[in-house]
Design a protein around this motif. Structure first.
Motif, PDB file in Angstrom:
ATOM      1  N   GLY A  65       7.252   3.367  -8.144  1.00 26.20           N
ATOM      2  CA  GLY A  65       6.632   4.480  -7.432  1.00 26.20           C
ATOM      3  C   GLY A  65       7.109   4.638  -5.997  1.00 26.20           C
ATOM      4  O   GLY A  65       6.359   5.098  -5.146  1.00 26.20           O
ATOM      5  N   TYR A  66       8.346   4.236  -5.747  1.00 24.20           N
ATOM      6  CA  TYR A  66       8.913   4.330  -4.397  1.00 24.20           C
ATOM      7  C   TYR A  66       9.987   5.413  -4.353  1.00 24.20           C
ATOM      8  O   TYR A  66      10.698   5.625  -5.339  1.00 24.20           O
ATOM      9  CB  TYR A  66       9.576   3.010  -3.985  1.00 24.20           C
ATOM     10  CG  TYR A  66       8.595   1.929  -3.588  1.00 24.20           C
ATOM     11  CD1 TYR A  66       8.515   1.474  -2.287  1.00 24.20           C
ATOM     12  CD2 TYR A  66       7.744   1.360  -4.538  1.00 24.20           C
ATOM     13  CE1 TYR A  66       7.616   0.478  -1.925  1.00 24.20           C
ATOM     14  CE2 TYR A  66       6.840   0.364  -4.181  1.00 24.20           C
ATOM     15  CZ  TYR A  66       6.781  -0.070  -2.875  1.00 24.20           C
ATOM     16  OH  TYR A  66       5.891  -1.048  -2.517  1.00 24.20           O
ATOM     17  N   LYS A 118       6.746   3.683  -0.397  1.00 21.22           N
ATOM     18  CA  LYS A 118       5.826   3.835  -1.529  1.00 21.22           C
ATOM     19  C   LYS A 118       5.113   5.181  -1.455  1.00 21.22           C
ATOM     20  O   LYS A 118       4.521   5.532  -0.428  1.00 21.22           O
ATOM     21  CB  LYS A 118       4.803   2.695  -1.537  1.00 21.22           C
ATOM     22  CG  LYS A 118       4.030   2.605  -2.838  1.00 21.22           C
ATOM     23  CD  LYS A 118       3.305   1.276  -2.935  1.00 21.22           C
ATOM     24  CE  LYS A 118       2.685   1.057  -4.304  1.00 21.22           C
ATOM     25  NZ  LYS A 118       2.137  -0.279  -4.476  1.00 21.22           N
ATOM     26  N   LEU A 119       5.191   5.920  -2.531  1.00 23.37           N
ATOM     27  CA  LEU A 119       4.570   7.249  -2.586  1.00 23.37           C
ATOM     28  C   LEU A 119       3.083   7.112  -2.948  1.00 23.37           C
ATOM     29  O   LEU A 119       2.638   6.032  -3.358  1.00 23.37           O
ATOM     30  CB  LEU A 119       5.298   8.116  -3.613  1.00 23.37           C
ATOM     31  CG  LEU A 119       6.796   8.319  -3.328  1.00 23.37           C
ATOM     32  CD1 LEU A 119       7.485   8.976  -4.516  1.00 23.37           C
ATOM     33  CD2 LEU A 119       6.990   9.138  -2.061  1.00 23.37           C
ATOM     34  N   GLY A 120       2.367   8.213  -2.821  1.00 22.18           N
ATOM     35  CA  GLY A 120       0.974   8.211  -3.273  1.00 22.18           C
ATOM     36  C   GLY A 120      -0.006   8.140  -2.126  1.00 22.18           C
ATOM     37  O   GLY A 120       0.356   8.111  -0.982  1.00 22.18           O
ATOM     38  N   LYS A 174       0.845  -1.206   0.000  1.00 17.56           N
ATOM     39  CA  LYS A 174       0.000   0.000   0.000  1.00 17.56           C
ATOM     40  C   LYS A 174       0.883   1.261   0.000  1.00 17.56           C
ATOM     41  O   LYS A 174       2.052   1.200   0.420  1.00 17.56           O
ATOM     42  CB  LYS A 174      -0.879  -0.011   1.252  1.00 17.56           C
ATOM     43  CG  LYS A 174      -0.052   0.124   2.532  1.00 17.56           C
ATOM     44  CD  LYS A 174      -0.883   0.092   3.790  1.00 17.56           C
ATOM     45  CE  LYS A 174       0.047   0.273   5.007  1.00 17.56           C
ATOM     46  NZ  LYS A 174      -0.624   0.109   6.282  1.00 17.56           N
ATOM     47  N   PRO A 175       0.326   2.386  -0.429  1.00 16.04           N
ATOM     48  CA  PRO A 175       1.071   3.646  -0.329  1.00 16.04           C
ATOM     49  C   PRO A 175       1.486   3.898   1.123  1.00 16.04           C
ATOM     50  O   PRO A 175       0.722   3.611   2.043  1.00 16.04           O
ATOM     51  CB  PRO A 175       0.058   4.703  -0.807  1.00 16.04           C
ATOM     52  CG  PRO A 175      -0.880   3.947  -1.682  1.00 16.04           C
ATOM     53  CD  PRO A 175      -0.974   2.557  -1.077  1.00 16.04           C
TER      54      PRO A 175
END
Ligand SMILES: C[S@@+](CC[C@H](N)C(=O)[O-])C[C@H]1O[C@@H](n2cnc3c(N)ncnc32)[C@H](O)[C@@H]1O
Length: 198
Positions: free
Chosen positions: A115-116, A196-198, A57-58
Motif C-alpha cells: 500500500g505504498y 504509505k497511502l491511506g 502508519k499512513p
C-alpha cells in the motif's frame, strides 16, 4: 558508529540506540524508516521489511538502499573458490548466494503490495580503486567476513591467496593520471523510496 553518533554534537531531539534489526519494530508514530546498506545482512530481510511496512502508519516514508552486487565477479569468484575442492568442506554453506538481495522490481512490488507509493531505481557506481589488491581490500570489510569467521588464521590467509590469484583477472588495473595504479570497480546499488497511502 552509534557510540560516536551519541557523543557527537546533535539536536536535542535526536537519540541513538543500538539494536538488532532482526528483533526491531518501528514505533507506531514513526515518520521515516531509513536504512543504508544493512538489510543484506539480515536473513529473511524481505519478510522483515514487509512486516515493518505493515506496521508503519499512513503517511510514513521509507528510504532504503541495498547493494545489488552479489552476482558481480567480486562475489561470484569468492563463491567459486569456496566451492572448489580445496575449500568446499570447510566453507560449505558459509557464503550467501547471488539472490541474497532482490532485483529492483521485487522491492517495487513489495512496496506497492503493502500500500505504498513506490520509487525504485538502481545505480552502478564506477569506483576508482587504488592499491595493489583493491578488490581484496574492499571485500575484506564485507563479503569475506563470514569466511574469516569460519577459518583459522592460516587457512584464512591461504583462502585470501587463492581469491587474490583469481580476482585480478576480472578487474584489470591500469596507470592513472598521476602514475598510480588504479582499478575500476563497478558497484551496483538498489534504492527504494516509499510513502504509505491511506
Ligand atoms: C555496510 S554497513 C552500513 C553502515 C551504515 N548504515 C552506513 O551507511 O554507513 C552494514 C551495517 O549493518 C549492520 N548490521 C548487520 N546486521 C545487523 C543487525 N542484525 N541489526 C542491526 N544492524 C546490523 C552492521 O553493524 C553494519 O553497521
Amino acid at each position: 558508529m552509534i557510540r560516536q553518533a551519541s557523543r557527537s554534537e546533535h539536536e536535542p531531539n535526536l537519540g541513538f540506540e543500538l539494536a538488532d534489526a532482526l528483533h526491531w519494530h518501528p514505533e507506531p508514530d514513526t515518520d521515516l524508516l531509513f536504512s543504508n546498506a544493512m538489510l543484506q545482512w539480515l536473513p529473511g530481510h524481505r519478510e522483515l521489511l514487509a512486516g515493518w511496512l505493515d506496521e508503519l502508519k499512513p503517511g510514513a516514508h521509507v528510504a532504503i538502499q541495498v547493494p545489488g552486487n552479489f552476482g558481480s565477479p567480486s562475489h561470484a569468484v569468492m563463491r567459486q573458490v569456496a566451492d572448489g575442492a580445496a575449500w568446499a568442506q570447510k566453507l560449505s554453506g558459509v557464503l550467501r548466494h547471488d539472490d541474497v538481495v532482490g532485483e529492483p522490481e521485487e522491492y517495487q512490488r513489495l512496496l506497492l503490495q503493502a500500500g505504498y507509493q513506490a520509487n525504485v531505481w538502481e545505480t552502478t557506481y564506477h569506483q576508482v580503486m587504488v592499491g595493489e589488491d583493491p578488490i581484496l581490500d574492499w571485500v575484506r570489510g564485507t563479503a569475506l567476513l563470514p569466511v574469516k569467521a569460519a577459518l583459522d588464521a592460516e587457512d584464512y590467509r591461504r583462502f585470501e591467496d587463492d581469491y587474490r590469484v583469481q580476482i585480478s583477472a576480472h578487474y584489470p588495473s591500469f596507470t592513472g593520471p598521476d602514475g598510480t595504479k588504479v582499478t575500476n570497480f563497478p558497484f551496483r546499488r538498489i534504492f527504494m523510496i516509499g510513502r504509505k497511502l491511506g
